[in-house]
Design a protein around this motif. Structure first.
Motif, PDB file in Angstrom:
ATOM      1  N   LEU A 344      10.354  33.567  24.015  1.00  0.00           N
ATOM      2  CA  LEU A 344      10.970  33.667  25.334  1.00  0.00           C
ATOM      3  C   LEU A 344      10.400  34.854  26.111  1.00  0.00           C
ATOM      4  CD1 LEU A 344      13.100  32.753  27.398  1.00  0.00           C
ATOM      5  CD2 LEU A 344      14.730  34.269  26.247  1.00  0.00           C
ATOM      6  N   ILE A 345      10.221  35.986  25.427  1.00  0.00           N
ATOM      7  CA  ILE A 345       9.682  37.172  26.105  1.00  0.00           C
ATOM      8  C   ILE A 345       8.236  36.928  26.528  1.00  0.00           C
ATOM      9  CG2 ILE A 345       9.284  39.646  25.937  1.00  0.00           C
ATOM     10  CD1 ILE A 345      12.225  38.736  25.772  1.00  0.00           C
ATOM     11  N   LEU A 346       7.452  36.307  25.660  1.00  0.00           N
ATOM     12  CA  LEU A 346       6.066  35.998  26.028  1.00  0.00           C
ATOM     13  C   LEU A 346       6.034  35.017  27.197  1.00  0.00           C
ATOM     14  CD1 LEU A 346       4.440  35.676  22.490  1.00  0.00           C
ATOM     15  CD2 LEU A 346       4.336  37.604  24.066  1.00  0.00           C
ATOM     16  N   ALA A 347       6.985  34.087  27.224  1.00  0.00           N
ATOM     17  CA  ALA A 347       7.102  33.181  28.367  1.00  0.00           C
ATOM     18  C   ALA A 347       7.404  33.972  29.635  1.00  0.00           C
ATOM     19  CB  ALA A 347       8.192  32.146  28.110  1.00  0.00           C
ATOM     20  N   ALA A 348       8.239  35.018  29.501  1.00  0.00           N
ATOM     21  CA  ALA A 348       8.562  35.866  30.657  1.00  0.00           C
ATOM     22  C   ALA A 348       7.322  36.591  31.161  1.00  0.00           C
ATOM     23  CB  ALA A 348       9.638  36.876  30.274  1.00  0.00           C
ATOM     24  N   VAL A 349       6.454  37.032  30.240  1.00  0.00           N
ATOM     25  CA  VAL A 349       5.212  37.687  30.641  1.00  0.00           C
ATOM     26  C   VAL A 349       4.329  36.705  31.413  1.00  0.00           C
ATOM     27  CG1 VAL A 349       3.092  38.779  29.820  1.00  0.00           C
ATOM     28  CG2 VAL A 349       5.275  39.308  28.724  1.00  0.00           C
ATOM     29  N   ILE A 350       4.207  35.474  30.890  1.00  0.00           N
ATOM     30  CA  ILE A 350       3.431  34.448  31.579  1.00  0.00           C
ATOM     31  C   ILE A 350       4.061  34.140  32.941  1.00  0.00           C
ATOM     32  CG2 ILE A 350       2.672  32.042  31.490  1.00  0.00           C
ATOM     33  CD1 ILE A 350       2.556  32.348  28.434  1.00  0.00           C
ATOM     34  N   ALA A 351       5.400  34.167  32.986  1.00  0.00           N
ATOM     35  CA  ALA A 351       6.103  33.939  34.256  1.00  0.00           C
ATOM     36  C   ALA A 351       5.696  34.975  35.284  1.00  0.00           C
ATOM     37  CB  ALA A 351       7.612  33.986  34.025  1.00  0.00           C
TER      38      ALA A 351
END
Length: 550
Positions: A344-351
């Protein structure tokens, strides 16, 4: 299960992305491409069913000017974030301390200035772009000069740097992936809904991205706080300077007078005269929604102290010997969070990465289409304008993809890019703000200020920052000097010529009657809906944080 990371000895940690993490990331990427396009299409359909008719170009480039304040605020925040928001702020706090929060709290102050004195004139003029506003206030020469600068900055500074920062994050996790591949994939992910859906899809996507990013920041903050021995231990490890928001006047990175001479001016450019950011407010349903959204963005910016900066400071006591500050955030994520949540955090970075890139793409395509295509060919149909916007989005994307990897070859120059705006943007700020404040400023003065002082600023940047072994002037002080010269030049040239035509300045310069008339309109408005009371609250909160951490 493989180990999350290894930080023993203070070396480079080893990162492992598990299958569950990858599934979370892929699921997020798929949903975050589909939802904005579907939601944007439904909003357009609903607006038409409600009788609100808009041009096709207005739909594509400004979302039909139909966005309510939560979308405006979250989109402003998402646009402001880059791939380096997590990594850069945490790493910067690890190296420099909480003083980097200056750029965040100053944003809240600037957004208040924006909604009081600047946004009303933008919305009153009904423009698509800020260069178009300059033509309304001055003439076409200023419009074309500023449009060219905006386009250059979008592609070669904003977008290329955002893609480069995102590729650096990917490189930490997957060292074997070539940078050009990471850059291209990130760019395409952002372009999918930008090309198809325009600003409507971008703002909905930005709202999702900002929400995910904030949730990610909260999770990392809680995990980091639970991992430290005590807050006293953090303060002791960090030392007084790293725990101070205000630094001495001779500090090389952020001297306290530079908050006024530089941080304020650069922030005024970014938040009030940059098409990339201001386009979000141009798409607001009304002036109130633009104002409330901007205040929401200012409030969220204040939270960055806790979400991104303090975790970096706390990492000093957890990992005191990291070789690179760029690894602070990945180390916190992979050491402290469980599998799945890391995804989820890595998804936030990509976001954060894709939100910046999609906004830049939409901004660049709007400038190309509305400031160049429509200006040079005013009879172009609505459908052709939208087609031009899509084509220019793809072209801007290709240019940024090609250029971004080259930034890696110029490490010193890339660092200097953080200060180049201090030399380039003060004339822009002066032309916009002084032009709103005074009807005496002429079109010739505005044009000459832009075309003389911006190239001169670039030359001075090279002479004072690039060529010497050490900078010969602190860049934040240089910004103040440049702004002062710009104001003098605007008034000096204007006073030598005739006063501008009242038809050019009448509705686009500040008059006391605007304040008086608005005060009457606001009587009886509940305090929670009155932007003046809300602004006072935001400024009070900002002052409280500055005093506490000064």
């Amino acid at each position: 299960m493989l180990p999350a990371s290894t930080t023993s000895g203070g070396g480079m940690p080893e990162f492992t992305v598990t299958g569950l993490d990858l599934a979370v990331i892929i699921g997020y990427l798929v949903l975050s491409r589909i939802i904005p396009l579907v939601a944007s299409a439904r909003m357009k359909k609903k607006a038409k069913a409600g009788g609100k008719e808009t041009d096709e170009s207005e739909d594509y480039f400004l979302g039909g000017r139909n966005f309510i304040w939560p979308f405006v605020g979250l989109s402003l925040v998402a646009t402001n974030m880059s791939g380096a928001t997590f990594v850069g702020l945490a790493g910067g706090a690890y190296d420099q301390g909480i003083s980097i929060f200056a750029y965040e709290w100053m944003s809240a102050v600037i957004l208040v200035i924006f909604i009081f004195f600047i946004l009303p004139f933008y919305l009153r003029s009904k423009v698509f772009t800020l260069p178009e506003y300059l033509e309304n206030r001055y003439d076409r020469r200023s419009r074309m000069a500023f449009a060219g600068f905006n386009l250059f900055a979008n592609m070669f500074i904003d977008m290329a740097a955002a893609l480069f920062a995102g590729a650096v994050v990917v490189k930490v996790l997957y060292p074997d992936i070539p940078m050009i591949v990471s850059v291209a994939v990130l760019a395409i992910l952002a372009a999918v809904y930008t090309v198809i859906g325009g600003l409507g899809a971008v703002m909905i996507s930005d709202s999702i991205q900002a929400t995910v990013t904030i949730i990610g920041g909260v999770i990392v903050l809680i995990a980091t706080f639970n991992a430290i021995e005590s807050w006293d231990a953090v303060v002791q490890t960090a030392g007084d300077e790293k725990m101070s928001l205000i630094l001495p006047a001779d500090h090389p990175d952020l001297p306290w007078p530079g908050l006024i001479t530089g941080v304020l001016i650069i922030g005024l450019y970014y938040w009030t005269t940059n098409q990339l950011v201001v386009q979000r407010t141009l798409g607001a349903r009304s002036l109130d929604h633009g104002r409330w959204g901007s205040l929401l963005a200012g409030l969220i910016k204040l939270s960055f102290l806790f979400l991104f900066i303090l975790p970096g400071v706390m990492a000093l006591s957890l990992y005191p010997e990291l070789e690179s500050s760029d690894t602070v955030f990945p180390t916190l994520v992979f050491d402290l969070l469980p599998v799945g949540l890391r995804g989820l955090i890595l998804a936030a970075v990509i976001a954060a990465i894709t939100s910046t890139v999609d906004s830049i793409l939409n901004s660049a395509s709007t400038i190309v289409t509305m400031d160049f295509v429509k200006t040079l060919r005013p009879d172009t149909s609505q459908r052709r304008l939208v087609f031009s916007g899509r084509v220019s989005t793809v072209v801007a994307l290709v240019v940024a993809i090609v250029w971004a990897p080259f930034i890696a070859q110029f490490d010193t120059l890339y660092q200097y890019l953080q200060s180049v705006l201090s030399f380039l943007v003060p004339p822009v700020v002066a032309v916009f703000l002084v032009g709103i404040a005074s009807k005496r400023i002429s079109a010739t003065a505005a044009f000459l200020t832009l075309v003389i002082l911006q190239p001169l600023g670039l030359a001075l940047f090279i002479v004072t920052q690039v060529l010497p072994e050490e900078p010969t002037i602190q860049f934040l002080y240089a910004a103040g000097i440049s702004f002062g010269l710009s104001v003098l030049m605007l008034f000096g040239i204007s006073l030598l010529g005739p006063s501008p035509d009242e038809s050019k300045t009448g509705e686009l310069t500040w008059k006391k009657k605007y304040w008086t008339e608005e005060s009457k309109e606001l009587r009886g408005t509940p305090f929670w809906a009155n932007y003046r009371f809300l602004s006072i609250g935001l400024l009070a909160l900002t002052a409280f944080l500055v005093v506490v951490y000064a």
